[in-house]
Design an enzyme around this catalytic site. Sequence first.
Site, PDB file in Angstrom:
ATOM      1  N   SER A 177      50.197  43.663   8.182  1.00 33.19           N
ATOM      2  CA  SER A 177      48.857  43.643   7.587  1.00 33.19           C
ATOM      3  C   SER A 177      48.864  42.859   6.283  1.00 33.19           C
ATOM      4  O   SER A 177      47.810  42.547   5.738  1.00 33.19           O
ATOM      5  CB  SER A 177      48.350  45.069   7.342  1.00 33.19           C
ATOM      6  OG  SER A 177      49.315  45.821   6.637  1.00 33.19           O
TER       7      SER A 177
ATOM      8  N   ASP B 221      57.626  45.633   9.723  1.00 31.15           N
ATOM      9  CA  ASP B 221      57.033  45.132  10.972  1.00 31.15           C
ATOM     10  C   ASP B 221      57.738  43.870  11.441  1.00 31.15           C
ATOM     11  O   ASP B 221      57.977  42.944  10.654  1.00 31.15           O
ATOM     12  CB  ASP B 221      55.555  44.774  10.733  1.00 31.15           C
ATOM     13  CG  ASP B 221      54.610  45.885  11.135  1.00 31.15           C
ATOM     14  OD1 ASP B 221      55.027  46.789  11.882  1.00 31.15           O
ATOM     15  OD2 ASP B 221      53.444  45.842  10.691  1.00 31.15           O
TER      16      ASP B 221
ATOM     17  N   LYS C  96      59.333  48.047  13.245  1.00 27.88           N
ATOM     18  CA  LYS C  96      58.211  48.472  14.103  1.00 27.88           C
ATOM     19  C   LYS C  96      57.782  47.298  14.961  1.00 27.88           C
ATOM     20  O   LYS C  96      57.758  46.155  14.481  1.00 27.88           O
ATOM     21  CB  LYS C  96      57.042  48.968  13.252  1.00 27.88           C
ATOM     22  CG  LYS C  96      55.808  49.368  14.092  1.00 27.88           C
ATOM     23  CD  LYS C  96      54.804  50.205  13.307  1.00 27.88           C
ATOM     24  CE  LYS C  96      53.904  49.428  12.390  1.00 27.88           C
ATOM     25  NZ  LYS C  96      53.070  48.406  13.064  1.00 27.88           N
TER      26      LYS C  96
ATOM     27  N   GLU D  91      47.104  53.583  16.860  1.00 31.60           N
ATOM     28  CA  GLU D  91      46.030  52.990  16.059  1.00 31.60           C
ATOM     29  C   GLU D  91      44.737  52.936  16.868  1.00 31.60           C
ATOM     30  O   GLU D  91      44.721  52.428  18.006  1.00 31.60           O
ATOM     31  CB  GLU D  91      46.437  51.565  15.622  1.00 31.60           C
ATOM     32  CG  GLU D  91      45.358  50.878  14.800  1.00 31.60           C
ATOM     33  CD  GLU D  91      45.844  49.662  14.020  1.00 31.60           C
ATOM     34  OE1 GLU D  91      47.057  49.357  14.045  1.00 31.60           O
ATOM     35  OE2 GLU D  91      44.992  49.023  13.381  1.00 31.60           O
TER      36      GLU D  91
HETATM   37  O1  KIV Z   1      50.594  46.247   9.649  1.00 33.88           O
HETATM   38  C1  KIV Z   1      50.225  47.401   9.346  1.00 33.88           C
HETATM   39  O2  KIV Z   1      49.907  47.724   8.192  1.00 33.88           O
HETATM   40  C2  KIV Z   1      50.205  48.406  10.403  1.00 33.88           C
HETATM   41  C3  KIV Z   1      49.513  49.696  10.122  1.00 33.88           C
HETATM   42  C4  KIV Z   1      48.054  49.516  10.070  1.00 33.88           C
HETATM   43  C5  KIV Z   1      49.916  50.751  11.069  1.00 33.88           C
HETATM   44  O3  KIV Z   1      50.703  48.159  11.465  1.00 33.88           O
END
Ligand code: KIV
Length: 272
Positions: free
Chosen positions: A53, A91, A121, A190
């Site tokens: 994000s 991520d 993730k 989500e």
């Molecule tokens: O990238 C992010 O911040 C996310 C969250 C919204 C779970 O994947």
Amino acid sequence: MSTQSPAANTASIPRLHKARREGRKITMVTAYDATFARIIDSAGVDAILVGDSLGNVIQGHGTTLPVTLDHMIYHCQAVMRGVQSAHVVGDLPFMTYHASQDDALRNAGRLMAEGGVHAVKLEGGRHLAPLIERMTYAGIPVMGHLGLTPQSVHQLGGFRVQGRSDADATRLLDDARALQDAGAYALVLEMVPADLAARVTEALEIPTIGIGAGPHTSGQVLVCYDLLGLNEGFKPRFLKRYATLADTIRAAVQDYDREVKAGAFPDPEHSF
Ligand code: KIV
């Protein structure tokens, strides 16, 4: 006495699993730099997500797709310098785990070894199960992400609630089981209906962490810029703002602007 620095934090996944078993809610907040990470960590959250994000809130893009692995490593390194006790997840960005499993393993390994995070993730369902098995075998803890998966926003036709039909709900439930069976240690849900999130949470032993998924998940996650009221144009129904920092910052900068222009700052107290 421990010989490891607190940030090594090797027991953070067992702590999340204990919270899940004991029915204590888990909190996760995103962070992208050392200053925010230090404040958020000191607030006592269980986990910090260095989310892709950052493509939206740091880089100003409309989607997460332009975020690269090098961007993620840079921000993970910054966050790790600010964290003492939270579990930190990074991520894996768009197209860093799809071309081949070997590529995906190398990229996840870089995020952990160079970025310093405790886990990665990735977004997607049962087709990722063989990859998650290999990552887990390699010592890379994997958090799954189902429901609205922003890296597939064009395929999903927008940022909208997922799993509304019976067929979609069944598919999501099966995906969640497949990720758990493959070794995922936790799962982000989500933008799914609250009753579906409750069914998934009940069906799994690993914690579910919801965003726009109602109150029955094992925990909640929010983007720090949203939670703090810094992302003014973003007002989805699921978001609760716990501060209005954009207003606070604007007022402070206006005071500064006014005082400099009036010759009131710097005054003798702030001069050498
Ligand atoms: O990238 C992010 O911040 C996310 C969250 C919204 C779970 O994947």
